[in-house]
Design an enzyme around this catalytic site. Structure first.
Site, PDB file in Angstrom:
ATOM      1  N   ASP A  79      -3.990  -9.938  13.305  1.00 41.30           N
ATOM      2  CA  ASP A  79      -5.306  -9.294  13.263  1.00 41.30           C
ATOM      3  C   ASP A  79      -6.379 -10.209  12.696  1.00 41.30           C
ATOM      4  O   ASP A  79      -7.537  -9.811  12.572  1.00 41.30           O
ATOM      5  CB  ASP A  79      -5.248  -7.994  12.458  1.00 41.30           C
ATOM      6  N   GLY A 133      -2.537  -2.073   5.558  1.00 38.41           N
ATOM      7  CA  GLY A 133      -2.460  -1.958   7.005  1.00 38.41           C
ATOM      8  C   GLY A 133      -3.623  -2.695   7.640  1.00 38.41           C
ATOM      9  O   GLY A 133      -4.366  -3.433   6.984  1.00 38.41           O
ATOM     10  N   ASN A 165       4.401 -10.601   4.932  1.00 36.44           N
ATOM     11  CA  ASN A 165       3.717  -9.596   4.133  1.00 36.44           C
ATOM     12  C   ASN A 165       4.710  -8.732   3.382  1.00 36.44           C
ATOM     13  O   ASN A 165       5.705  -8.287   3.939  1.00 36.44           O
ATOM     14  CB  ASN A 165       2.818  -8.731   5.022  1.00 36.44           C
ATOM     15  N   ALA A 166       4.445  -8.500   2.087  1.00 36.81           N
ATOM     16  CA  ALA A 166       5.293  -7.687   1.217  1.00 36.81           C
ATOM     17  C   ALA A 166       6.694  -8.263   1.073  1.00 36.81           C
ATOM     18  O   ALA A 166       7.700  -7.554   1.093  1.00 36.81           O
ATOM     19  CB  ALA A 166       5.365  -6.242   1.701  1.00 36.81           C
ATOM     20  N   ALA A 196       0.819  -1.219   0.000  1.00 38.54           N
ATOM     21  CA  ALA A 196       0.000   0.000   0.000  1.00 38.54           C
ATOM     22  C   ALA A 196       0.850   1.265   0.000  1.00 38.54           C
ATOM     23  O   ALA A 196       0.324   2.366   0.180  1.00 38.54           O
ATOM     24  CB  ALA A 196      -0.938  -0.003   1.204  1.00 38.54           C
ATOM     25  N   ARG A 222      12.723 -24.566  -1.652  1.00 37.08           N
ATOM     26  CA  ARG A 222      13.902 -24.284  -2.475  1.00 37.08           C
ATOM     27  C   ARG A 222      14.287 -22.809  -2.465  1.00 37.08           C
ATOM     28  O   ARG A 222      15.400 -22.465  -2.862  1.00 37.08           O
ATOM     29  CB  ARG A 222      13.654 -24.720  -3.927  1.00 37.08           C
ATOM     30  N   HIS A 272       9.261  -4.812   2.593  1.00 36.48           N
ATOM     31  CA  HIS A 272       8.790  -4.524   1.231  1.00 36.48           C
ATOM     32  C   HIS A 272       9.887  -4.879   0.232  1.00 36.48           C
ATOM     33  O   HIS A 272      10.472  -4.013  -0.427  1.00 36.48           O
ATOM     34  CB  HIS A 272       8.391  -3.057   1.120  1.00 36.48           C
ATOM     35  N   HIS A 290      -4.204 -10.623   8.018  1.00 39.74           N
ATOM     36  CA  HIS A 290      -2.933 -10.670   7.302  1.00 39.74           C
ATOM     37  C   HIS A 290      -2.342 -12.079   7.192  1.00 39.74           C
ATOM     38  O   HIS A 290      -1.681 -12.395   6.194  1.00 39.74           O
ATOM     39  CB  HIS A 290      -1.901  -9.759   7.986  1.00 39.74           C
ATOM     40  N   ASP A 304       0.118  -2.565  12.953  1.00 35.85           N
ATOM     41  CA  ASP A 304       0.163  -1.990  11.600  1.00 35.85           C
ATOM     42  C   ASP A 304      -1.149  -1.278  11.283  1.00 35.85           C
ATOM     43  O   ASP A 304      -1.604  -1.247  10.138  1.00 35.85           O
ATOM     44  CB  ASP A 304       0.455  -3.067  10.556  1.00 35.85           C
TER      45      ASP A 304
END
Length: 380
Positions: A237, A298, A208-209, A130, A216, A184, A240, A263
């Site tokens: 939460d 988020g 996440n990200a 995001a 492998r 990220h 996620h 987050d």
């Protein structure tokens, strides 16, 4: 003051029948004075949220005292006593304004602002999530130093995609000034391991990200698992990460290395509807917040609710509390003051009943909340 008749979260991260002594705003074993009957409730340290963006209609990147105070007030009402809100991937002028606002905040009330989590702009475009791609840039130690100076040295964590050009040099330049966190990213295992060797000690919202873990291509997840000195963030939460993955992560990393984070974004504590994150429209429905294309943007959940959700997923209460107090405080270097109920530390105490309902919050030894976590529905 003495908080009596409670199950105290001890330095061994276990609960023990006892009491919590408070004197001059500090935890003191030999304190005396007024007694507060804890009615058999749990006494835990004030929670420490090291990664959230906003709540109750406000965002940290608004860069205003009004918004910082709104965040602090809501977080404290939820049992979160220390916060390091996160920036987004934005232009340097905007980030400077945010840093200056944080430096000017007086901490007169609400959760204690103890630092800044700089989540952008040194990230990967491929895994921007995001974040706003228009402001993504290469790692720039000079930019970090300018922002850190504007904040008065408050940047406690900075995000980095280690595969980007100049990333390793950046880690070497700033590792003594702040915690460097992988985030990220499309990094593979070897690149992540090299970044850790250079000084990375943290991973932002694990799974996440970033590329998924596979047999492998273990990627960042595998590199973090192989590195005992690295803390990893986990968003519990219920949106996620699948509960089975949460349980597996606790088996791999144990409750010694996981930091629960919320987050959360500005829709947290608000009705369903349209909000914003990093200049992009976000749509909240229940506890899910997404961009128009469905990308998770988020969370819409505070950290105390994440603790409850983790326990509901089968994580022991002691582990969930440790991961929302001790570990985040250790990860950003403030455990000498916050994160536990040990002698001499700030007397930030939260009382929870057996169903984990919030019953009372003490900040610096003063009763500041009777337990309401509704928060003011502030509108901008």
């Amino acid at each position: 003051m003495i908080i009596t008749n409670v199950k105290v979260f001890g330095s061994d991260c276990r609960f023990h029948e006892g009491q919590v002594g408070i004197e001059d705003g500090r935890i003191r074993a030999q304190a005396s004075g007024e007694e507060f009957d804890g009615k058999g409730w749990y006494a835990v340290p004030g929670l420490v949220d090291i990664h959230f963006h906003g709540c109750v209609g406000h965002d940290f990147c608004d860069g205003t005292e009004e918004s910082i105070q709104a965040l602090a007030d809501y977080e404290l009402s939820c049992g979160v006593t220390s916060i390091t809100p996160a920036t987004m991937t934005l232009d340097e002028e905007t980030l400077t304004r945010v840093c200056l606002a944080a430096a000017a905040h007086k901490n007169n009330r609400g959760a204690r602002l103890i630092g800044i989590n700089m989540e952008g702009p040194f990230i990967s475009r491929e895994k921007k999530g995001a974040q706003n791609e228009a402001f993504v840039r290469r790692p720039d130690a000079h930019m970090f130093e300018r922002l850190n100076e504007a904040s008065g040295g408050m940047i406690r964590q900075v995000a980095l995609a280690p595969e980007t050009e100049g990333a390793m040099e950046f880690v070497r330049r700033v590792r003594e000034k702040t915690v460097v966190s992988i985030a990220h990213t499309v990094s593979d295992y070897d690149t992540a391991m090299e970044a850790i060797r250079q000084g990375v000690t943290h991973v932002t919202h694990l799974y996440n990200a970033m590329p998924p873990y596979s047999h492998r291509a273990p990627g960042v997840v595998g590199a973090a698992a192989d590195s005992p000195g690295v803390f990893v963030e986990l968003i519990c939460d219920g949106v996620h990460i699948h509960p089975a993955a949460i349980r597996t992560t606790f088996k791999i990393f144990t409750d010694e290395r996981i930091c629960l984070i919320s987050d959360s974004m500005e829709a947290t504590g608000m009705e369903d509807g349209e909000y914003a994150l990093g200049g992009q429209a976000v749509f909240k429905k229940g506890n899910r917040a997404t961009l128009k294309d469905g990308t998770i943007a988020g969370s819409a959940t505070n950290l105390m609710d994440c603790v409850r959700t983790a326990v509901g997923m089968g994580i022991p209460l002691e582990s969930a509390i440790r991961c929302a107090t001790v570990n985040p405080a250790k990860s950003i270097g403030v455990f000498d003051r916050y994160g536990s109920l040990e002698e001499g530390k700030c007397a930030d105490v939260v009382l929870l009943d057996e169903k984990l309902n919030l019953k009372a919050v003490f900040l610096d030894g003063k009763l500041v909340s009777g337990g309401s976590c509704l928060g003011a529905r502030n509108q901008r």
